[in-house]
Design a protein around this motif. Structure first.
Motif, PDB file in Angstrom:
ATOM      1  N   GLN A  27       0.819  -1.205   0.000  1.00 45.48           N
ATOM      2  CA  GLN A  27       0.000   0.000   0.000  1.00 45.48           C
ATOM      3  C   GLN A  27       0.860   1.266   0.000  1.00 45.48           C
ATOM      4  O   GLN A  27       0.574   2.230  -0.720  1.00 45.48           O
ATOM      5  N   GLU A  28       1.932   1.273   0.784  1.00 50.02           N
ATOM      6  CA  GLU A  28       2.817   2.432   0.814  1.00 50.02           C
ATOM      7  C   GLU A  28       3.546   2.599  -0.516  1.00 50.02           C
ATOM      8  O   GLU A  28       3.744   3.737  -0.984  1.00 50.02           O
ATOM      9  N   TYR A  29       3.931   1.513  -1.130  1.00 55.72           N
ATOM     10  CA  TYR A  29       4.602   1.565  -2.430  1.00 55.72           C
ATOM     11  C   TYR A  29       3.663   2.167  -3.477  1.00 55.72           C
ATOM     12  O   TYR A  29       4.057   3.036  -4.270  1.00 55.72           O
ATOM     13  N   ARG A  30       2.409   1.713  -3.505  1.00 53.82           N
ATOM     14  CA  ARG A  30       1.444   2.224  -4.469  1.00 53.82           C
ATOM     15  C   ARG A  30       1.103   3.695  -4.201  1.00 53.82           C
ATOM     16  O   ARG A  30       0.896   4.475  -5.150  1.00 53.82           O
ATOM     17  N   GLU A  31       1.070   4.069  -2.942  1.00 58.21           N
ATOM     18  CA  GLU A  31       0.754   5.463  -2.614  1.00 58.21           C
ATOM     19  C   GLU A  31       1.815   6.406  -3.174  1.00 58.21           C
ATOM     20  O   GLU A  31       1.484   7.472  -3.729  1.00 58.21           O
ATOM     21  N   LEU A  32       3.068   6.044  -3.034  1.00 53.45           N
ATOM     22  CA  LEU A  32       4.132   6.888  -3.581  1.00 53.45           C
ATOM     23  C   LEU A  32       4.103   6.900  -5.105  1.00 53.45           C
ATOM     24  O   LEU A  32       4.376   7.934  -5.731  1.00 53.45           O
ATOM     25  N   GLN A  33       3.776   5.755  -5.711  1.00 56.17           N
ATOM     26  CA  GLN A  33       3.661   5.727  -7.172  1.00 56.17           C
ATOM     27  C   GLN A  33       2.516   6.622  -7.654  1.00 56.17           C
ATOM     28  O   GLN A  33       2.666   7.350  -8.649  1.00 56.17           O
ATOM     29  N   ASN A  34       1.403   6.580  -6.959  1.00 57.35           N
ATOM     30  CA  ASN A  34       0.266   7.406  -7.360  1.00 57.35           C
ATOM     31  C   ASN A  34       0.524   8.892  -7.145  1.00 57.35           C
ATOM     32  O   ASN A  34      -0.175   9.731  -7.732  1.00 57.35           O
ATOM     33  N   ARG A  35       1.496   9.223  -6.351  1.00 54.35           N
ATOM     34  CA  ARG A  35       1.861  10.620  -6.144  1.00 54.35           C
ATOM     35  C   ARG A  35       2.961  11.078  -7.083  1.00 54.35           C
ATOM     36  O   ARG A  35       3.519  12.171  -6.903  1.00 54.35           O
ATOM     37  N   GLY A  36       3.290  10.255  -8.073  1.00 55.76           N
ATOM     38  CA  GLY A  36       4.219  10.670  -9.119  1.00 55.76           C
ATOM     39  C   GLY A  36       5.646  10.224  -8.947  1.00 55.76           C
ATOM     40  O   GLY A  36       6.516  10.676  -9.713  1.00 55.76           O
ATOM     41  N   PHE A  37       5.951   9.371  -8.001  1.00 54.87           N
ATOM     42  CA  PHE A  37       7.323   8.919  -7.779  1.00 54.87           C
ATOM     43  C   PHE A  37       7.564   7.610  -8.521  1.00 54.87           C
ATOM     44  O   PHE A  37       6.705   6.730  -8.551  1.00 54.87           O
ATOM     45  N   ASP A  38       8.752   7.513  -9.081  1.00 55.70           N
ATOM     46  CA  ASP A  38       9.244   6.259  -9.647  1.00 55.70           C
ATOM     47  C   ASP A  38      10.251   5.691  -8.661  1.00 55.70           C
ATOM     48  O   ASP A  38      11.396   6.139  -8.588  1.00 55.70           O
ATOM     49  N   LEU A  39       9.814   4.704  -7.880  1.00 56.45           N
ATOM     50  CA  LEU A  39      10.656   4.216  -6.798  1.00 56.45           C
ATOM     51  C   LEU A  39      11.872   3.461  -7.285  1.00 56.45           C
ATOM     52  O   LEU A  39      12.829   3.276  -6.518  1.00 56.45           O
ATOM     53  N   SER A  40      11.897   3.024  -8.525  1.00 55.74           N
ATOM     54  CA  SER A  40      13.046   2.270  -9.025  1.00 55.74           C
ATOM     55  C   SER A  40      14.270   3.151  -9.267  1.00 55.74           C
ATOM     56  O   SER A  40      15.382   2.635  -9.307  1.00 55.74           O
ATOM     57  N   ILE A  41      14.088   4.467  -9.402  1.00 50.98           N
ATOM     58  CA  ILE A  41      15.228   5.359  -9.672  1.00 50.98           C
ATOM     59  C   ILE A  41      15.641   6.140  -8.425  1.00 50.98           C
ATOM     60  O   ILE A  41      16.604   6.912  -8.474  1.00 50.98           O
ATOM     61  N   GLY A  42      14.969   5.968  -7.342  1.00 47.71           N
ATOM     62  CA  GLY A  42      15.365   6.619  -6.100  1.00 47.71           C
ATOM     63  C   GLY A  42      14.948   8.083  -6.037  1.00 47.71           C
ATOM     64  O   GLY A  42      14.320   8.640  -6.941  1.00 47.71           O
ATOM     65  N   TRP A  43      15.306   8.705  -4.903  1.00 47.80           N
ATOM     66  CA  TRP A  43      14.919  10.103  -4.666  1.00 47.80           C
ATOM     67  C   TRP A  43      15.625  11.067  -5.607  1.00 47.80           C
ATOM     68  O   TRP A  43      15.007  11.939  -6.215  1.00 47.80           O
ATOM     69  N   HIS A  44      16.935  10.910  -5.752  1.00 45.26           N
ATOM     70  CA  HIS A  44      17.691  11.836  -6.584  1.00 45.26           C
ATOM     71  C   HIS A  44      17.316  11.686  -8.055  1.00 45.26           C
ATOM     72  O   HIS A  44      17.298  12.677  -8.799  1.00 45.26           O
ATOM     73  N   GLY A  45      17.006  10.474  -8.480  1.00 41.84           N
ATOM     74  CA  GLY A  45      16.550  10.288  -9.847  1.00 41.84           C
ATOM     75  C   GLY A  45      15.211  10.981 -10.102  1.00 41.84           C
ATOM     76  O   GLY A  45      14.990  11.556 -11.177  1.00 41.84           O
ATOM     77  N   ASN A  46      14.316  10.948  -9.142  1.00 43.66           N
ATOM     78  CA  ASN A  46      13.039  11.647  -9.282  1.00 43.66           C
ATOM     79  C   ASN A  46      13.220  13.161  -9.301  1.00 43.66           C
ATOM     80  O   ASN A  46      12.541  13.862 -10.059  1.00 43.66           O
ATOM     81  N   MET A  47      14.153  13.688  -8.500  1.00 43.21           N
ATOM     82  CA  MET A  47      14.410  15.121  -8.521  1.00 43.21           C
ATOM     83  C   MET A  47      15.014  15.555  -9.848  1.00 43.21           C
ATOM     84  O   MET A  47      14.689  16.616 -10.385  1.00 43.21           O
ATOM     85  N   GLU A  48      15.892  14.710 -10.400  1.00 43.50           N
ATOM     86  CA  GLU A  48      16.475  15.014 -11.713  1.00 43.50           C
ATOM     87  C   GLU A  48      15.394  15.002 -12.794  1.00 43.50           C
ATOM     88  O   GLU A  48      15.391  15.860 -13.693  1.00 43.50           O
TER      89      GLU A  48
END
Length: 214
Positions: free
Chosen positions: A173-194
């Motif tokens: 559920q936490e994984y899906r929540e972050l995905q639905n908020r626009g994050f790609d968890l496979s690239i990490g935090w810095h990858g999402n900021m880039e």
């Protein structure tokens, strides 16, 4: 010889002095009379000295009405998916079922905003799981932190109870929540900021130093 006759000598007796003198003003009245009555009795002219002896007392203005208290926080928002919607994302479900340390490491990196890496959080999760078997006590803190950042409601029960009774469903559920908020968890935090900087049209390529010109 002296003749007897009416005497021409004036009688200066006290009675005659009191009769010829002008009348004295009446004595001041007792304190029961106010200034208006006293002036009327003495002079015959009504004069009001109430403002002189009793100046008006200035009363402070009433305080302004206090505005009603406004609650700056709205009610908590629900999760985008339910706790038991694990099969809505099969890839996430398989990752959490077979490698929960990787799923938790990715969640922890996004929640910590890049201060910890996926490898460090996943390794610590594995060590706690192998030594004590209570890795849920570590992962439940990240659920609480995720809820605080996004003002999510605590449902269906407390965070610690959800992770202790259904660790896999909570991580999904936490994984899906972050995905639905626009994050790609496979690239990490810095990858999402880039990726966000590139989507805004900001050039992040480093500038090459130019040579010296004469």
């Amino acid at each position: 010889m002296y003749t007897s006759g009416p005497s021409h000598i004036h009688n200066d007796s006290p009675n005659s002095v009191e009769a010829s003198a002008p009348p004295l003003p009446p004595p001041p009245p007792p304190f029961a009379l106010d200034s208006y009555e006293y002036s009327t009795l003495t002079t015959g002219i009504p004069v009001n000295y109430s403002n002189q002896y009793n100046p008006p007392i200035s009363t402070p203005p009433p305080p302004p009405p206090t505005p009603p208290a406004v609650n700056s926080h709205s009610s908590p928002v629900p999760w985008s998916t339910g706790l038991c919607d694990c099969f809505s994302d099969c890839s996430n479900c398989c990752l959490t079922c077979w490698c929960p340390c990787v799923a938790f490491g990715r969640i922890a990196e996004i929640v910590d905003r890049g201060s910890t890496s996926c490898g460090v959080s996943g390794a610590l999760y594995t060590v706690i799981l192998c030594l004590t078997g209570w890795s849920c006590l570590y992962s439940c803190f990240y659920r609480s932190k995720l809820r605080g950042q996004n003002f999510l409601e605590e449902s269906p029960c407390a965070d610690c109870c959800i992770h202790c009774w259904c660790e896999g469903c909570a991580l999904c559920q936490e994984y899906r929540e972050l995905q639905n908020r626009g994050f790609d968890l496979s690239i990490g935090w810095h990858g999402n900021m880039e990726r966000q900087r590139r989507s805004r049209g900001v050039d992040v390529t480093p500038l090459e130093p130019q040579g010296m010109t004469r």
